[in-house]
Enzyme design. Sequence first.
Site, mmCIF file in Angstrom:
data_model
loop_
_atom_site.group_PDB
_atom_site.id
_atom_site.type_symbol
_atom_site.label_atom_id
_atom_site.label_comp_id
_atom_site.label_asym_id
_atom_site.label_seq_id
_atom_site.Cartn_x
_atom_site.Cartn_y
_atom_site.Cartn_z
ATOM 1 N N GLU A 192 0.075 6.598 5.128
ATOM 2 C CA GLU A 192 1.328 5.854 5.198
ATOM 3 C C GLU A 192 2.440 6.435 4.325
ATOM 4 O O GLU A 192 2.937 5.786 3.393
ATOM 5 C CB GLU A 192 1.101 4.387 4.817
ATOM 6 C CG GLU A 192 0.167 3.655 5.758
ATOM 7 C CD GLU A 192 0.033 2.175 5.461
ATOM 8 O OE1 GLU A 192 -0.470 1.452 6.325
ATOM 9 O OE2 GLU A 192 0.445 1.738 4.356
ATOM 10 N N GLU A 407 -6.000 1.715 10.475
ATOM 11 C CA GLU A 407 -5.988 0.399 9.834
ATOM 12 C C GLU A 407 -5.479 -0.629 10.831
ATOM 13 O O GLU A 407 -4.480 -0.405 11.506
ATOM 14 C CB GLU A 407 -5.080 0.370 8.595
ATOM 15 C CG GLU A 407 -5.580 1.177 7.419
ATOM 16 C CD GLU A 407 -4.651 1.072 6.210
ATOM 17 O OE1 GLU A 407 -3.841 0.109 6.156
ATOM 18 O OE2 GLU A 407 -4.720 1.951 5.334
#
EC number: 3.2.1.21
Length: 499
Positions: A192, A407
């Site tokens: 991320e 995720e």
Amino acid sequence: MRWLLLALFLVALVSNGAAVHGAFNRFSFPEDFIFGTGSAAYQYEGAVNEGGRGPSIWDTYAHIPGKVEDGSNGDVAVDFYHRYKEDLNFVTDMNMDAFRFSIAWSRILPNGTISGGINKEGIAFYNSLINEVISRGLKPFVTIFHFDTPQALEDKYRSFLSENIVKDFVDYADVCFREFGDRVKSWNTFNEPMIFCAGGYGSGTKAPGRCSPYVSKKCAPGDSGNEPYVAGHNLLLAHAEAVRLYRQKYQATQKGQIGITQVSHWFVPYSDAAADKHAVRRSLDFMYGWFMDPIVFGDYPGTMRKLVGDRLPKFTAEQSELVKGSYDFIGLNYYTTNYAKSVLRRPSKLKPAYATDNWVNQTAYRNGVPIGPPAFTKIFFTYAPGLRELLLYTKRKYNDPDIYIAENGTDEANNSTIPIAEALKDDNRISFHYQHLRFTQLAIKEGVKVKGYFTWTFMDDFEWGDGYTGRFGLIYVDRETLKRYRKKSSYWFADFLKR
């Protein structure tokens, strides 16, 4: 109301594990599809002063009063450093195929650099962890960097604000490839990057906690209109150089794959107006394209070039070629969907900041109605169709890559007044994963090359600025004793994944 009725129907349906197993299960996916669950070093390991580990920026940030909602930190976290062997038994009990975790840079290189010394105890810990994962028939999916820059590099040259980070990151990655690559076949360079750069250098809500004074008086002094882009640029170059190193030095013999894990919401136009439809594109470009366009096309999205102007760094021709194609697969994290409403005019007094550069008002509400059921985390609302849309968008725009959903998950409040026996009944989580797996399956049928699905998260953990106020895990962790308990969702996955 429609989504509420759908959610209630799905909860009733998936509560009957046997019925689900007969109708929808792992065999509804390609034979080589990988199911797993995930973790991250600072959120899990604890033992911050043990085993030769050096401090990271999150050790510093979490100890600043007011930075973490409940005043907590990751000093102990879930004590995975001492309990990983028994904890991994839960992963196999759930019939998972893989375990995703990150390596703490400062546990390998306490001072952040090769010249500062390699920590043999850190190498030994991760060797043991990897071996334990493999011995249980699980595949290790390893992230090299998950937000935890060595504090030594932050002190030395402001870490990702300096081009010096590129060499130091590549040196660190080289140690990881050399020491663990004979067994690790799936590498992620960064997790991320958008969150790391926007939160760490734009809003100041993530370590290292920098922002402009006009954004917040509580940050370390920074520049919210420039620093997120500078940090992101250096991160992309570090990623690309690490991928080049792996391909040139290790990939042929180790026979692994390497990628990067992105994160994005999906976006829906707030109205049928053309301006709001354009706002969807700008939202995706600034959240997803910021780090996807360079690795696929060699440069930032045109909308960013136009709106950010000279504040957005430029790649040289050589750097563009280096970054372009620097992935074997894409990791994609998805949690929620927002409406995108165009901001037609930028207020003349508004100072530059990443958060407002896209000229979009992003909201989960339209006419007072949320886009989906709210999670405990305030920014997350369950909207499973958004995952399918994001996968299809990735296929269309980004040259049809291999994708791992790295995720996906939801949380509930950490409410100490609820008996543990009740807290383990997480039907909402079962419904969440059932819905998202259904839309993942649909995307696969539509031609998206989704290769795996990882839940976030394995067990209740330290959730950055939210501390321990929410619970994302399939495994419940008692914060007083650290005792583990299986939630209902863990049994659901065990049944869903039964062979």
